[in-house]
Design a protein around this motif. Sequence first.
Motif, PDB file in Angstrom:
ATOM      1  N   ASN A 151     -20.380  12.880   8.830  1.00  0.00           N
ATOM      2  CA  ASN A 151     -20.581  13.584  10.098  1.00  0.00           C
ATOM      3  C   ASN A 151     -22.066  13.559  10.422  1.00  0.00           C
ATOM      4  O   ASN A 151     -22.901  13.976   9.618  1.00  0.00           O
ATOM      5  N   LEU A 152     -22.414  13.123  11.606  1.00  0.00           N
ATOM      6  CA  LEU A 152     -23.810  12.855  11.941  1.00  0.00           C
ATOM      7  C   LEU A 152     -24.748  14.068  11.956  1.00  0.00           C
ATOM      8  O   LEU A 152     -25.952  13.890  11.797  1.00  0.00           O
ATOM      9  N   PRO A 153     -24.266  15.308  12.138  1.00  0.00           N
ATOM     10  CA  PRO A 153     -25.215  16.431  12.030  1.00  0.00           C
ATOM     11  C   PRO A 153     -25.749  16.652  10.611  1.00  0.00           C
ATOM     12  O   PRO A 153     -26.721  17.391  10.420  1.00  0.00           O
ATOM     13  N   ALA A 154     -25.149  16.014   9.601  1.00  0.00           N
ATOM     14  CA  ALA A 154     -25.350  16.419   8.206  1.00  0.00           C
ATOM     15  C   ALA A 154     -26.789  16.273   7.734  1.00  0.00           C
ATOM     16  O   ALA A 154     -27.329  17.177   7.080  1.00  0.00           O
ATOM     17  N   ASN A 155     -27.436  15.120   7.992  1.00  0.00           N
ATOM     18  CA  ASN A 155     -28.813  14.954   7.525  1.00  0.00           C
ATOM     19  C   ASN A 155     -29.724  16.043   8.086  1.00  0.00           C
ATOM     20  O   ASN A 155     -30.558  16.616   7.381  1.00  0.00           O
TER      21      ASN A 155
END
Length: 455
Positions: free
Chosen positions: A119-123
């Motif tokens: 999921n792209l918000p993770a970083n």
Amino acid sequence: MSIYDPQLGRVTIDSSNQQLIAGFDWAKSQALAYVSNGTPVGKFYEAALPGRDAFCMRDLSHQSVGANVLGLQDYTKNMLFKFAEGITDSRDWCTYWEIDKYDRPAPVDYTDDSDFWYNLPANFDMLDCCYKQYLWTGDRDYVDHPVFRNFYERTVTDYIDRWDKDKDGFPEHYAPYGRRGIASYVEDGLHPLLGGDVLAAQYAAFGSYSRFLAISGKAALAELYKNKAKEVRKLYNRDWWNEENGRFNGALMQDRRGYPGYYYSATYLPFYFDLVEPGNRKKRALRDVVHHGGSNVEEKSHMAEIFYKHGLNQEAYSSLLEMMDPQLKRREYPEVSYSVIGAILTGTMGLSADAHRQSLVTMSRLTDSIDWIEAKDIPVMSGHIDIAHANGRESTLANGTGRTLQWEARFSGSHQKLYVNGTVMPASIGSDGNGEFVSTAVIELNPGDRATVKL
């Protein structure tokens, strides 16, 4: 899967409200049952579906708040370090989404570097989490260790560049990506281009990275990322508002039209990360979040913290009661118990820490159903503190950290003076960011000192 360590879970609470005591005691017992050591991955607590013996980035970033209260700072650090080590070019500057007790990417989410769940918000979420860990613990590894520093730098540069195909400054998702690069923490079949929670987490990450840089003496670069954060906030508040629905659009679709529906974490996480500017729009959109809430316990576990942060104390306490209710389905999900502990200490009791400034803030957010609350042996900055609030008119703090602290004792309302250990002190009057007055007394507490501030 649990271990015995007398240094963990020392924190206790007492209160006039028996539901609160029972809920906290359950949450502490449940959360500690997920703590493990002695497996190949080392110290960890479950932050994924129970039984996987694993931890994922999203859950860890959220559960770390409650974990701090339980004395699990070393466990959180090990887990964050494992993720930070995993960032690599071959995964397009992603790390692993989930790691299990065998110190490997969880097989259910990872096949190889070309096929894995992410999921792209993770970083961004994790970078912000690392900064919050530094504030609570004072552990300089979060500032100085090359593994963490590499993760931060790659996240705000290469990660964005690799996933930002249209070069608007934000990572986006395209349907052929499948599970590798989902545009939100919402995991449905909508396939938006960009979720509101990506913007929110990216805003928080830019701000946290800016503060890391400032601490490291890199003033010019810190200012650059501070301004990048401001631009994200400006864009969201200007372009994502939907007047007809009284909320911010939850996502940007593949045709670049705003998705007007309530899109759960993509709609409420902008409040969690403070992306939304104060004003009437914020008030309307918050009420919309109160109305819709979360679709499952994972999402509902954020509600109390969000509502406390934005001044909706009664709604926050109601959400807390829901999470503590023995009848709640899937109450055993780890994020629930950890979020209850975090919400009581940082929400109900309004505790925040800043190890860099050697300061603590408290603000009573008691509702009418809670006359008083006391928490003892809260681990913070390599020591412990005790806090008590009574009727929103009296706060006490005991400093057991072994260092001198600046305590900002805050109270709702505009008050010209406060009483510190019976001695009158002029109050500093400001805003809480939600349009309400806050009155503050700043007290220096030496090791072993105890002070009481009253209206």
